[in-house]
Scaffold this motif. Sequence first.
Motif, short mmCIF file in Angstrom:
data_model
loop_
_atom_site.label_atom_id
_atom_site.label_comp_id
_atom_site.label_asym_id
_atom_site.label_seq_id
_atom_site.Cartn_x
_atom_site.Cartn_y
_atom_site.Cartn_z
N VAL A 56 41.30 44.26 40.03
CA VAL A 56 40.17 44.82 40.28
C VAL A 56 38.81 43.83 40.15
O VAL A 56 38.90 43.17 38.92
N SER A 57 37.80 43.58 41.12
CA SER A 57 36.77 42.70 40.71
C SER A 57 35.59 43.38 39.68
O SER A 57 35.65 44.65 39.46
N LYS A 58 34.97 42.20 39.15
CA LYS A 58 33.94 42.74 38.25
C LYS A 58 32.81 43.70 39.05
O LYS A 58 32.42 44.48 38.41
N THR A 59 32.49 43.51 40.16
CA THR A 59 31.57 44.03 40.83
C THR A 59 32.36 45.93 40.95
O THR A 59 31.48 46.86 40.74
N THR A 60 33.53 45.92 41.12
CA THR A 60 33.93 47.29 41.30
C THR A 60 33.89 47.76 40.04
O THR A 60 33.66 49.02 39.66
N LEU A 61 34.52 47.14 38.93
CA LEU A 61 34.28 47.59 37.47
C LEU A 61 32.90 48.22 37.16
O LEU A 61 32.80 48.99 36.52
N ASN A 62 31.78 47.36 37.59
CA ASN A 62 30.49 47.64 37.46
C ASN A 62 30.09 48.83 38.30
O ASN A 62 29.45 49.87 37.74
N ARG A 63 30.44 49.01 39.35
CA ARG A 63 30.32 50.30 40.10
C ARG A 63 30.95 51.39 39.47
O ARG A 63 30.32 52.56 39.53
N TRP A 64 32.38 51.49 39.01
CA TRP A 64 32.93 52.45 38.32
C TRP A 64 31.97 52.80 37.16
O TRP A 64 31.74 54.02 36.94
N ARG A 65 31.39 51.94 36.43
CA ARG A 65 30.55 52.26 35.26
C ARG A 65 29.39 53.12 35.71
O ARG A 65 29.03 53.82 34.81
N GLN A 66 28.96 52.91 36.97
CA GLN A 66 27.89 53.62 37.29
C GLN A 66 28.23 54.72 37.88
O GLN A 66 27.50 55.67 38.53
N GLY A 67 29.79 55.24 38.05
CA GLY A 67 30.11 56.35 38.76
C GLY A 67 30.47 56.34 40.11
O GLY A 67 30.78 57.26 40.70
#
Length: 141
Positions: A56-67
């Motif tokens: 999973v990309s860093k961008t996706t992980l950041n999006r997950w953190r934002q909900g």
Amino acid sequence: MQLELVRSASEAKTPITEDHGMIPADEARAMAEASVRLFDHWNLKTDQRSKVLGGVSKTTLNRWRQGVIGVISADLATRLSLLMGMHKALRLIFIDKERAYSWITTPNDDLNGIAPIDYMARGDIMSLYQVRAYLDAARGR
């Protein structure tokens, strides 16, 4: 099959999740949200999180953190399910939750002296299955 809906320009490429057999879409999304908190408790680095989740990309992980939870593939839903099972097993094995959380990053003789996270971060789903099976056996399941 993965579906993508664009709700607005700011949410372009924000896909929805489909059901994957035994793991309904709403449960997959809930597990993705829970994994963010779990990874924080486990003190995982971004590259470890990515590898455990199959790249999973860093961008996706950041999006997950934002909900913002996007497409959850069948592979990713399975990985998330395995992680939730590990969390449950660790909380049953250890009374002290900090000990349960630190187990993942502590070298383990049964894994040739490496930490379970390093074993799982090889990226293949079988590594997650093996750690989950190890924990299930440890708790007598």
